[in-house]
Design a protein around this motif. Structure first.
Motif, PDB file in Angstrom:
ATOM      1  N   ARG A 281     -20.902  18.213 -16.238  1.00  0.00           N
ATOM      2  CA  ARG A 281     -19.935  17.708 -15.358  1.00  0.00           C
ATOM      3  C   ARG A 281     -19.050  18.438 -15.870  1.00  0.00           C
ATOM      4  N   THR A 282     -17.995  19.277 -16.329  1.00  0.00           N
ATOM      5  CA  THR A 282     -17.161  19.053 -16.433  1.00  0.00           C
ATOM      6  C   THR A 282     -15.506  19.665 -15.574  1.00  0.00           C
ATOM      7  N   SER A 283     -14.418  19.841 -16.465  1.00  0.00           N
ATOM      8  CA  SER A 283     -13.185  20.286 -15.465  1.00  0.00           C
ATOM      9  C   SER A 283     -13.455  21.613 -15.745  1.00  0.00           C
ATOM     10  N   ARG A 285     -10.814  25.120 -15.617  1.00  0.00           N
ATOM     11  CA  ARG A 285      -9.767  26.076 -14.836  1.00  0.00           C
ATOM     12  C   ARG A 285      -9.564  27.852 -14.945  1.00  0.00           C
ATOM     13  N   GLY A 380      -1.089  23.271 -11.009  1.00  0.00           N
ATOM     14  CA  GLY A 380      -1.894  22.135 -11.186  1.00  0.00           C
ATOM     15  C   GLY A 380      -2.622  21.887 -12.337  1.00  0.00           C
ATOM     16  N   GLY A 436     -10.298  19.202  -9.966  1.00  0.00           N
ATOM     17  CA  GLY A 436      -9.829  18.294  -8.833  1.00  0.00           C
ATOM     18  C   GLY A 436      -8.471  18.359  -8.963  1.00  0.00           C
ATOM     19  N   LEU A 437      -7.450  18.200  -8.092  1.00  0.00           N
ATOM     20  CA  LEU A 437      -6.560  18.139  -8.373  1.00  0.00           C
ATOM     21  C   LEU A 437      -5.559  16.774  -7.949  1.00  0.00           C
ATOM     22  N   GLY A 438      -4.219  16.516  -8.457  1.00  0.00           N
ATOM     23  CA  GLY A 438      -4.033  15.326  -8.495  1.00  0.00           C
ATOM     24  C   GLY A 438      -2.897  14.959  -7.169  1.00  0.00           C
ATOM     25  N   ASP A 475     -10.722  21.733 -19.968  1.00  0.00           N
ATOM     26  CA  ASP A 475      -8.879  21.504 -20.575  1.00  0.00           C
ATOM     27  C   ASP A 475      -8.546  21.279 -22.197  1.00  0.00           C
ATOM     28  N   PHE A 505      -2.945  16.202 -16.607  1.00  0.00           N
ATOM     29  CA  PHE A 505      -3.898  15.996 -15.669  1.00  0.00           C
ATOM     30  C   PHE A 505      -4.774  15.438 -17.285  1.00  0.00           C
TER      31      PHE A 505
END
Ligand SMILES: Cc1cc2nc3c(=O)[nH]c(=O)nc-3n(C[C@H](O)[C@H](O)[C@H](O)COP(=O)(O)O)c2cc1C
Length: 505
Positions: A281-283, A285, A380, A436-438, A475, A505
């Motif tokens: 799992r990773t973010s 973009r 974002g 995800g977004l903050g 990131d 983030f």
């Protein structure tokens, strides 16, 4: 009639605070004394054998505010001087139980301020601080039943302010010695005064205080200091006025899109293991423009994360649900609105996922409000292009607030976290890009959907799309892309790994 006299030992007030201010007491709101029994809002207490003076004092305090001298005179008249000690012991016990309320009467005898219990705690008055005083920067003032109530986060007490207090409050916004001592004692007891003084001002200097916005601290204390606010758990405080909302939002009239039902057995046979999904799992973009997300993938993601697997009725009559994600009380207030810019097999636009029917309801075509939502999600995450899909996570607040009181909103935020992780893991298992977004824009959501933001509003957002081939834009890649775009040198990988991600983030 309020009976008052000046308290000995209290500094004469000056300027704006000129005049005589007096401390008075009475039985706490709703309290009455009759036939040896004290009735309070918490129930009735039998006080046992009382002296005639104590009986008379309690009867008087049940009817009105009286100052110490007036009550003392009553005791002496019935019990003699020796009755005073026993009375003080009894009164201390009642104050420790929060059953006595204190007030400040102004020069005209009218109540300027009243110390009341809003949670569970003693009303024993603290002495007025010796030096200058100032209101706490965390104290909040709000209208309450015909008065203004001043509260400090975490305190079970509030100070209700009458009209006579309005001229005194501005004095207390900076360090002052001019506020009337009785008022200062009430504020100190309610925790509404700043600690320290002009020379040592921890609220202005210390990290623990400075980092907290008063609203955040009040919110934190309301839900994490149960003694400061009654109402933990299901209190059903509006049950008499409003019925529970159905677990599945009523179907809308607009066009619907049927979704394929994924074969969970086939998926389970080929899926990543839980450990693999967690470890991979990773973010991400960046989305693959050549191979956009498909309708079948969107359907599978929604089905595996937020569909309603079944419903049942709780003992309180509220309809509850079983979903792949947990939810406090099985209440399940979260809705998912896919905002689509690019998805093979699906027109761009805003949709609501009907979790009970596993279908999409079309809410509207792309327009200015959806453009704002897409732009904000792109900004974002600092993506190079528009995200293929933004999953707008909305809460139907009434589902939770019908039942819960102090924990209602915190529960919703916890549910958002639960949903984020579930979507992250399933998207990872499916080989999709997810981030995800903050923060988000609930007013743009209201404009796009026409929903009343007090009834239903966004509380979270996730960006999803097809994962680009090759190393994913995580990131660190985004940091490099941003550095390139702004002309700044990209930090070395080892350094970047500890940097804040895109958009802080
Ligand atoms: C609640 C939450 C809010 C986040 N908000 C943002 C955001 O607004 N923008 C963004 O680019 N990443 C956001 N992220 C992703 C985090 O930056 C990311 O999880 C973090 O940098 C760790 O990277 P990883 O997810 O790849 O392990 C958010 C993640 C979470 C859980």
């Amino acid at each position: 009639m309020t009976s008052t006299s000046t308290l000995p030992g209290e500094a004469p007030p000056a300027s704006a605070a000129s005049g005589t201010y007096t401390l008075t007491s009475r039985l706490a709101r709703g309290g009455a004394f009759r036939d040896g029994q004290l009735t309070t809002r918490y129930g009735a207490v039998r006080l046992g054998a009382l002296t005639p003076g104590a009986e008379a004092a309690l009867r008087a305090l049940g009817e009105d505010d009286h100052d110490e001298a007036a009550i003392g005179a009553l005791i002496v008249a019935h019990d003699g001087e020796t009755g005073l000690l026993r009375w003080h012991i009894l009164r201390s016990r009642l104050e420790a139980a929060g059953l006595v309320e204190h007030a400040v009467a102004g020069p005209d005898g009218a109540a300027v301020a009243r110390l009341v219990t809003v949670g569970r705690g003693a009303t024993t008055l603290k002495p007025a601080p010796r030096g200058p005083v100032r209101l706490s920067r965390h104290a909040l003032l709000s209208p309450a039943e015909g008065t203004l109530a001043l509260r400090a986060p975490g305190s079970p007490l509030a100070v209700e302010l009458g009209a006579g207090a309005t001229a005194l409050l501005p004095l207390l916004t900076t360090w002052t010695r001019e506020a009337p001592a009785p008022l200062v004692r009430l504020l100190a007891t309610a925790g509404a005064l700043a600690p320290g003084g002009p020379d040592a001002d921890p609220q202005a200097e210390e990290r623990g205080s400075v980092q907290w916005h008063p609203l955040d601290l009040a919110f934190h204390a309301r839900t994490r200091v149960p003694a400061s606010a009654p109402g933990y758990g299901g209190t059903y405080r509006h049950r008499e006025r409003f019925g529970p909302e159905p677990v599945a939002a009523p179907a809308a009239d607009g066009p619907r899109v049927a979704l394929p039902v994924p074969d969970l057995e086939a998926i389970a046979a080929r899926d990543l293991s839980l450990t693999e999904a967690i470890e991979q799992r990773t973010s991400t973009r960046a989305h693959d423009p050549e191979h956009p997300l498909t309708l079948a993938q969107l359907a599978e993601l929604l089905y595996r994360t937020v569909r309603i697997r079944g419903t049942f009725t709780g003992s309180d009559g509220q309809e509850l649900a079983d979903r792949p994600l947990p939810s406090g009380g099985a209440v399940h207030e979260l809705e998912v609105y896919p905002l689509v810019t690019r998805c093979e097999g699906l027109e761009p636009g805003l949709y609501r996922y009907a979790p009970d029917r596993h279908e999409l309801e079309r809410v509207g075509a792309p327009g200015p409000a959806t453009a704002t939502l897409v732009k904000e999600a792109r900004g974002g995450t600092m993506m190079d292009g528009d995200p293929q899909v933004v999953l707008l996570v909305a809460a139907r607040f009434g589902r939770v607030m019908w039942k819960y009181e102090t924990v209602a909103y915190p529960l919703i935020l916890k549910h958002v976290g639960v949903l984020y992780q579930t979507v992250y893991l399933v998207a990872t298992a499916m080989g999709l890009a997810v981030c995800g977004l903050g923060g988000g824009d609930t007013s743009a959501f209201a404009a796009a959907t026409g929903r009343d933001p007090l009834l239903e509003g966004t509380v979270g957002e996730l960006v999803i799309g097809s994962r680009p081939a090759g190393p994913a834009a995580t990131d660190t890649d985004t940091a490099a892309a941003t550095a390139a775009a702004t002309g700044a040198a990209a930090a070395p990988a080892a350094e970047r790994a500890t940097e804040p991600a895109a958009a802080d983030f």
